[in-house]
Motif scaffolding. Structure first.
Motif, short mmCIF file in Angstrom:
data_model
loop_
_atom_site.label_atom_id
_atom_site.label_comp_id
_atom_site.label_asym_id
_atom_site.label_seq_id
_atom_site.Cartn_x
_atom_site.Cartn_y
_atom_site.Cartn_z
N THR A 126 2.86 -20.45 -5.76
CA THR A 126 2.39 -21.68 -5.17
C THR A 126 1.01 -21.80 -4.72
N LEU A 127 0.64 -20.72 -4.12
CA LEU A 127 -0.80 -20.59 -3.56
C LEU A 127 -1.75 -20.77 -4.79
N ALA A 128 -1.40 -19.93 -5.96
CA ALA A 128 -2.56 -20.27 -7.03
C ALA A 128 -2.58 -21.57 -7.64
N ILE A 129 -1.33 -22.36 -7.57
CA ILE A 129 -1.43 -23.89 -8.00
C ILE A 129 -2.54 -24.48 -7.00
N ILE A 130 -1.96 -24.45 -5.69
CA ILE A 130 -2.88 -24.97 -4.69
C ILE A 130 -4.25 -24.78 -4.65
N LEU A 131 -4.80 -23.45 -4.90
CA LEU A 131 -6.09 -23.06 -4.80
C LEU A 131 -6.87 -23.92 -6.02
N VAL A 132 -6.24 -23.74 -7.27
CA VAL A 132 -6.95 -24.27 -8.42
C VAL A 132 -6.80 -25.92 -7.92
N CYS A 133 -5.79 -26.37 -7.65
CA CYS A 133 -5.83 -28.11 -7.41
C CYS A 133 -7.00 -28.43 -6.56
N THR A 134 -6.91 -27.53 -5.44
CA THR A 134 -7.92 -28.09 -4.11
C THR A 134 -9.38 -27.72 -4.53
N LEU A 135 -9.54 -26.75 -5.47
CA LEU A 135 -10.90 -26.50 -6.06
C LEU A 135 -11.48 -27.78 -6.97
N ILE A 136 -10.35 -28.19 -7.80
CA ILE A 136 -10.62 -29.34 -8.63
C ILE A 136 -10.90 -30.64 -7.95
N CYS A 137 -10.21 -30.90 -6.73
CA CYS A 137 -10.22 -32.13 -6.01
C CYS A 137 -11.54 -31.95 -5.24
N VAL A 138 -12.06 -31.03 -4.97
CA VAL A 138 -13.41 -30.80 -4.15
C VAL A 138 -14.46 -31.11 -5.24
N LEU A 139 -14.40 -30.49 -6.48
CA LEU A 139 -15.14 -30.58 -7.40
C LEU A 139 -15.50 -32.11 -7.91
#
Lengths: 318, 349
Positions: A126-139
Motif C-alpha cells: 500500500t505504501l509503495a503505491i501511495i508513494l509512487v502516486c503522490t510523487l507523480i501527483c506532485v510532478l
C-alpha cells in the motif's frame, strides 16, 4: 341523486386527477416508436465509448506505461527489502522529513506493530503505491497549479474540472478505466488514484502562488527579476507552506483511493478489507481496516511535521 | 536644466478600461470627481512636470489618494502612464522593450518600500545582496558588498538572521542596505519610513541624510509627513488629487505658499525649527564688525536662543566664512507667523 350518479361522478373525478405523465424518453417512446428509450441512450453511450476506446488506447497506453512500470518496481523493491532494512529506511525518512523525535518513535512503533500482526508486507505494498502516486501527483500537479496561478482563463476552466474530479463517486472513475486498460495492469488503479488525489496539489499550488505578498512581488519587479527568477526565488518559496499542505492532502486522498482500487487488483491492505467483505470474514476486514488507519496516521503526522517545519521558517514569531 | 537626472513631462495617468479615451477630457480640465462619477474612470495623475536633479533629494508629498505612490511607480515603469514622457538619464524609458526595462531596473535604480518587502525565507545578507544576485554577479563580490552596506546602515552581526527576527526599524535598514547594494544612481523611496514609529523614523532620516552626504545619490522620496519632507528635501513637490499644487525649495514654499491648501498644510509645523536664517535674512551686507556672527544654515530657534530674547538685536549672517546678509530679530518674529494669518489677523486663533 342515485348511487350510480354518485359513482360516475367519483369516477369522473378520478379521471381528472390522473396526471399528465412527464414527457420522458420512455413515455414518448410509447407514443412514437422512433423516439429512443432511455435504455437506448445508455446503450448508445456505451457504444460510443467502445468506438473511441481503441484510438484513445493507442495514445494513452504508451503514455501511461511508465506508471505501470514504476508501480510494479516500487512494490517489488519494497517487498524485496528485508523487514529490518525497510523499517530503518522508513524511520529515517520520517526523521529527516519531520525532525520530531515523538513522531519518529510513533512511526517505528506503528511499523513494528504491523509487522507483529503479519500485516507488514501488505502495508508495504500500500505504501509503495501511495508513494509512487503522490510523487507523480506532485510532478504533474505543481506545474499545473503554477500555470493556473498565472492565467485567470485557465483557472476558470480548470476549477469546474477539479470540482468534478473531487465530487465524482470514487467507483465511477473505475468504470471507464476498466474498459480502457486490462485489470492486470497496475496503471489501471494508478490512474484512478492519481486523478482523485491530484486535485489538492493543483488547487493549493495555485492558491499559494496567488496569495504571495504583492509587496514582495513588486520589490522583485523593481529590482528587475525575470518571471523565472520571480517564480524560483519568490513565488515558489513563499507558496511552499500551501504546497506542502496540498501534498499532505494528496497523500491522504491516495490512501483512501488505494483501498477502493483493490477492487481492480491493487495489492495491499485493501485486498484484505475486500476479503472481509466478500467472504464475510469480519476479523480479517476489521484488522486490515485498523492497519489502514495506522498507516493514515503515520503518513499524516510525518507530512504534517514537515509542513510545520516549513511554516516555522516562514512565519514571524513562530 | 542640463543637470536633470529625470524629467517627467506632461504625465497623465487614468485608471479604467478606456483610459486613452479619457485623456482629452482630462486635458481639457475635467475634475477627478466628475470623471469618476460620469465615466467610472479614476484620474490618477494630471499634467505632472518635474525635473529631478542629480544628487538631490526630491520629496513628493501629498495625502493618501493624492497619487504620490502612483507617480513614483512611473519612474521604474511598475505603472505605465496613459500619456506623457519619463526621461531617465537621457533615455525615454517608455520606449524601452522588456529586456531593456529589466536592465534599467537592475542597473540604474533601486527602491525602498513602505512594508519593507524583504524575502522572508532568505537571510539578511542574501536579502541585502538581492539586487546583485538578480543581475548574476559573482557570489563572493555580492556577499562582500552586502556586508559592507549592512555595516554602513548599522546592521553588522545580523547577517545570518531572518527578516522576521528583526524589528521594523531594523528590517527597513535591510531594505535600505538592499537598495544601496545595487549601487545604482537613483533611489526610489516609497513612504519608506511611514510604517516606523516616530523616534526610529527620525533616526532613519538622520541615517539617510548622513549617507547622502557621502554618496550624493539621486533620491526620490515619497511621504505624507510634512515634517519629514521639510527635514530631508532639497526639492519639494506637493501633490493634491493627482495634480502638483506647488513645487520648489522647501523654505520657499514655507514662506510663500501658493494657495490656501498649502497654507493650511504648513500652518501646523514648528516654523522656528524648520526655517533657516538664510531664508529670512535681508541680503544687505553691513560694514560694521561689531555684530555677532550667525551661520546661515542655523534655524530660527538657534537665532532666538542667541538673541536671549532681545527683539532689537541684529546678526551678521555668514556662510562658509563669508558674510551673506544681516538678520534682524524683528524679521525672525514676522517669519514665525504664517503669511495667511499675517494678512488677515482676525483669522488668528
Amino acid at each position: 341523486m342515485t348511487l350510480d350518479e354518485l359513482v360516475s361522478k367519483a369516477g369522473g373525478g378520478e379521471a381528472e386527477v390522473e396526471a399528465i405523465p412527464f414527457p420522458s424518453l420512455d413515455v414518448l417512446h410509447k407514443a412514437c416508436g422512433s423516439i429512443p428509450r432511455t435504455r437506448d441512450m445508455t446503450a448508445g453511450l456505451e457504444r460510443l465509448f467502445l468506438d473511441v476506446k481503441d484510438p484513445i488506447k493507442v495514445v494513452l497506453d504508451p503514455l501511461t506505461q511508465p506508471l505501470s512500470w514504476a508501480l510494479r518496481n516500487a512494490i517489488e523493491t519494497m517487498q524485496s527489502l528485508p523487514w529490518w532494512a525497510a523499517i530503518i529506511i522508513l524511520v529515517l525518512i520520517a526523521q529527516l522529513a519531520g525532525r520530531r523525535v515523538g513522531v519518529t518513535l510513533f512511526v517505528l512503533a506503528s511499523f513494528l506493530g504491523l509487522a507483529f500482526i503479519d500485516h507488514f508486507a501488505y502495508a508495504m505494498q500500500t505504501l509503495a503505491i501511495i508513494l509512487v502516486c503522490t510523487l507523480i501527483c506532485v510532478l504533474i500537479g505543481v506545474p499545473i497549479g503554477i500555470a493556473m496561478s498565472r492565467s485567470n482563463v485557465l483557472e476558470r476552466w480548470l476549477t469546474p474540472m477539479l470540482d468534478m474530479l473531487q465530487t465524482l463517486p470514487t467507483f465511477v472513475y473505475l468504470i471507464p478505466l476498466i474498459f480502457l486498460f486490462s485489470v492486470t495492469e497496475p496503471k489501471l488503479y494508478g490512474i484512478a488514484i492519481i486523478l482523485y488525489a491530484i486535485v489538492p496539489a493543483i488547487r493549493l499550488t495555485n492558491l499559494g502562488i496567488r496569495l504571495v505578498d504583492a509587496d514582495v512581488l513588486e520589490a522583485a519587479d523593481a529590482f528587475g527579476m525575470t518571471s523565472r527568477q520571480k517564480l524560483l526565488r519568490v513565488q515558489l518559496p513563499l507558496a511552499l507552506p500551501n504546497i506542502m499542505a496540498g501534498i499532505n492532502q494528496t497523500i491522504m486522498l491516495s490512501l483512501s483511493m488505494v483501498v477502493i482500487a483493490s477492487l481492480v487488483s491493487a495489492p495491499g491492505l485493501g485486498t484484505l478489507v475486500l476479503r472481509g467483505i466478500n467472504k464475510l470474514e469480519l476479523g480479517v476486514g476489521l484488522v486490515a481496516g485498523l492497519g489502514i488507519v495506522i498507516l493514515a496516521i503515520v503518513l499524516d503526522r510525518v507530512s504534517r511535521a514537515a509542513l510545520q517545519r516549513v511554516n516555522k521558517m516562514h512565519q514571524p514569531g513562530a | 536644466m542640463t543637470d536633470s537626472f529625470i524629467s517627467i513631462r506632461n504625465l497623465y495617468k487614468i485608471f479604467g478600461p478606456n483610459s486613452s479615451a479619457m485623456i482629452s477630457r482630462a486635458k481639457s480640465g475635467m475634475h477627478k470627481a466628475d470623471m469618476l462619477k460620469e465615466f467610472g474612470h479614476v484620474l490618477g495623475l494630471r499634467n505632472i512636470n518635474i525635473e529631478i536633479k542629480k544628487g538631490e533629494i526630491t520629496v513628493i508629498m501629498g495625502l493618501s489618494g493624492s497619487g504620490k505612490s502612483t507617480l513614483i511607480r512611473h519612474l521604474n515603469r511598475l505603472i505605465d502612464p496613459t500619456s506623457g514622457e519619463v526621461i531617465v538619464n537621457g533615455t525615454d524609458i517608455l520606449k524601452l522593450d522588456r529586456l531593456q526595462l529589466l536592465q534599467l531596473r537592475r542597473t540604474q535604480m533601486s527602491m525602498v518600500f513602505q512594508k519593507f518587502a524583504l524575502l522572508p525565507h532568505e537571510t539578511v545578507l542574501t536579502n541585502a545582496g538581492m539586487p546583485c544576485s538578480v543581475r548574476g554577479d559573482d557570489r563572493r563580490v555580492i556577499d562582500k558588498s552586502a556586508r559592507e552596506w549592512l555595516h554602513r546602515v548599522g546592521l553588522s552581526g545580523a547577517e545570518a538572521l531572518y527578516p522576521h527576527q528583526l524589528s521594523g526599524g531594523m528590517q527597513q535598514r535591510v531594505g535600505l542596505a538592499r537598495a544601496l547594494t545595487s549601487n545604482s544612481e537613483l533611489m526610489l523611496m516609497d513612504e519608506a519610513y511611514s510604517a516606523l514609529d516616530p523616534l526610529i523614523r527620525s533616526s532613519m532620516q538622520d541615517l539617510l541624510l548622513e549617507l547622502q552626504e557621502d554618496l550624493q545619490k539621486t533620491i526620490v522620496f515619497i511621504t505624507h509627513d510634512l515634517d519629514e519632507a521639510l527635514k530631508i528635501a532639497d526639492h519639494l513637490v506637493i501633490l493634491k488629487d493627482g495634480e502638483i499644487v506647488q513645487q520648489g525649495e522647501p523654505q520657499h514654499i514655507l514662506l510663500n505658499p501658493a494657495d490656501p491648501y498649502i497654507e493650511d498644510f504648513v500652518s501646523d509645523i514648528n516654523r522656528a525649527r524648520v526655517l533657516r536664517v538664510r531664508s529670512v535674512m535681508t541680503e544687505t551686507i553691513s560694514g560694521s564688525t561689531d555684530l555677532e556672527l550667525l551661520d546661515g544654515d542655523e534655524n530660527l530657534e538657534a537665532a532666538i536662543l542667541r538673541s536671549k530674547g532681545e527683539a532689537g538685536k541684529t546678526f551678521a549672517v555668514h556662510t562658509a566664512g563669508q558674510q551673506v546678509g544681516t538678520l534682524k530679530m524683528t524679521d525672525v518674529l514676522k517669519a514665525l507667523v504664517p503669511a495667511a494669518r499675517r494678512s488677515n489677523p482676525s483669522n488668528a486663533e
